[in-house]
Design an enzyme around this catalytic site. Structure first.
Site, short mmCIF file in Angstrom:
data_model
loop_
_atom_site.label_atom_id
_atom_site.label_comp_id
_atom_site.label_asym_id
_atom_site.label_seq_id
_atom_site.Cartn_x
_atom_site.Cartn_y
_atom_site.Cartn_z
N CYS A 159 60.03 30.57 14.67
CA CYS A 159 59.63 29.19 14.39
C CYS A 159 58.37 28.78 15.14
CB CYS A 159 60.76 28.23 14.73
SG CYS A 159 62.27 28.52 13.77
N HIS A 184 57.48 21.15 15.35
CA HIS A 184 58.29 22.02 14.50
C HIS A 184 59.44 21.18 13.96
CE1 HIS A 184 60.82 25.09 12.97
NE2 HIS A 184 61.65 25.10 14.01
N ASN A 202 64.41 23.10 7.99
CA ASN A 202 63.69 23.96 8.94
C ASN A 202 63.06 25.11 8.17
OD1 ASN A 202 62.85 25.74 10.92
ND2 ASN A 202 64.68 25.52 12.18
#
EC number: 2.3.1.180
Length: 323
Positions: free
Chosen positions: A114, A250, A280
């Site tokens: 990520c 993020h 996500n």
């Protein structure tokens, strides 16, 4: 004079299939209310059968090139941040290179889960500042739906697929904080925390595997480390949270985003939030949020941005950027 890596174009691509929270209710013990309360996610996009990470990446790259008024011939290097490349090798970046018709320069992948896009931006900045490239196409692209255990309600509802891209160009600046472009970066990792977030497959197992996560521990590390890396990057640039126009975090979980903003003493009105629509998307989440932020009219030329992310590894980092 100081060489700066300045944003010249941005774009994104999302697969056509939109999956609302309600779609999970028929297969696992969950509900739209449960998912929203714990993550802020309302829907996400899933890639179609046969649609690959490099497909998504190329579409986002084309959008960024179009906004910049450039062609693939204008690009010196491509960096793709991804954990879900089409194959073990070749890299997704070289596949994007071929798809765009780019026959010069070079292309490679960065894998920091990520945090991948932040790591890719730092690498692109280094290439430009060192004179190894003038224009770099930086892409974050993922098909995390291919890694899900559809019986695990704590993870399978959180992730989505998508891609975002931006083009960095080397330009001379004055060397002060008023320059456009990347002003500072901060990268970190700690391999001792591997078990908190990982995929239980790969070359060593012979299977792709599924994503496994210790949610509470990841949350704790995320809030602490994201605020810390953002402050560190700002300190390197000689700036503070009060100077920030937008945090572009993020997009993992709205509670992490809110807690990090609070620690940085930045109000949520100055945070770009897209997690409700995309879930996500791992390395794609920051470039997606940047592109959406520009599209919405939130991010404007001259704005000071802090992008920060954490992912498996654990790996985390931040970039301070004047748009």
């Amino acid at each position: 004079m100081t060489m700066r890596a300045v944003v010249k174009g941005v774009g994104h691509y999302l697969p056509e299939r939109v999956v609302p929270n309600s779609e999970f209710e028929a297969s696992i013990e969950t509900s739209d209310e449960w998912i929203r309360a714990r993550s802020g996610i309302e829907r996400r996009h899933f890639a179609a059968e046969g649609q690959t990470t490099s497909d998504l990446a190329a579409r986002a790259a084309e959008a960024a090139l179009a906004q910049a008024g450039m062609s693939a011939d204008d690009i010196d290097a491509i960096i793709v941040a991804t954990s879900t490349a089409d194959f073990t090798f070749p890299s997704a970046a070289t596949m994007v290179q071929a798809r765009l018709g780019m026959t010069k320069g070079y292309a490679f992948d960065v894998q920091a889960v990520c945090a991948g896009f932040v790591f890719a931006l730092a690498n692109a900045n280094a290439l430009i500042v060192s004179g190894q490239a003038r224009r770099v196409l930086v892409i974050g692209a993922e098909t995390f739906s291919r890694l899900m255990d559809w019986t695990d309600r704590t993870t399978c509802v959180l992730f989505g697929d998508g891609a975002g891209a931006l083009i960095l160009e080397g330009q001379e600046g004055t060397g002060d904080v008023g320059d456009r472009g990347i002003l500072s970066t901060d990268l970190n990792s700690d391999g001792r925390h591997r078990e908190l977030l990982y995929v239980d497959g790969g070359v060593s197992t012979g299977v792709t595997g599924h994503l496994r996560m210790q949610g509470k521990e990841v949350f704790r590390h995320a809030v602490e480390k994201l605020a810390e890396t953002a402050h560190c990057a700002l300190d390197k640039a000689g700036l503070s949270g009060a100077d920030v126009d937008w945090i572009v975090p993020h997009q993992a979980n709205i509670r992490i985003i809110e807690a990090t903003a609070k620690r940085m003493q930045v109000p949520m009105e100055r945070v770009v939030v897209t997690v409700q629509d995309h879930g996500n998307t791992s390395a794609a989440s920051i470039p997606l949020a940047l592109s959406i932020g520009v599209e919405r009219g939130q991010i404007k030329p001259g704005d000071l941005l802090v992008a920060e992310a954490i992912g498996g590894g654990l790996a985390w980092g931040a970039v301070v950027l004047r748009w």
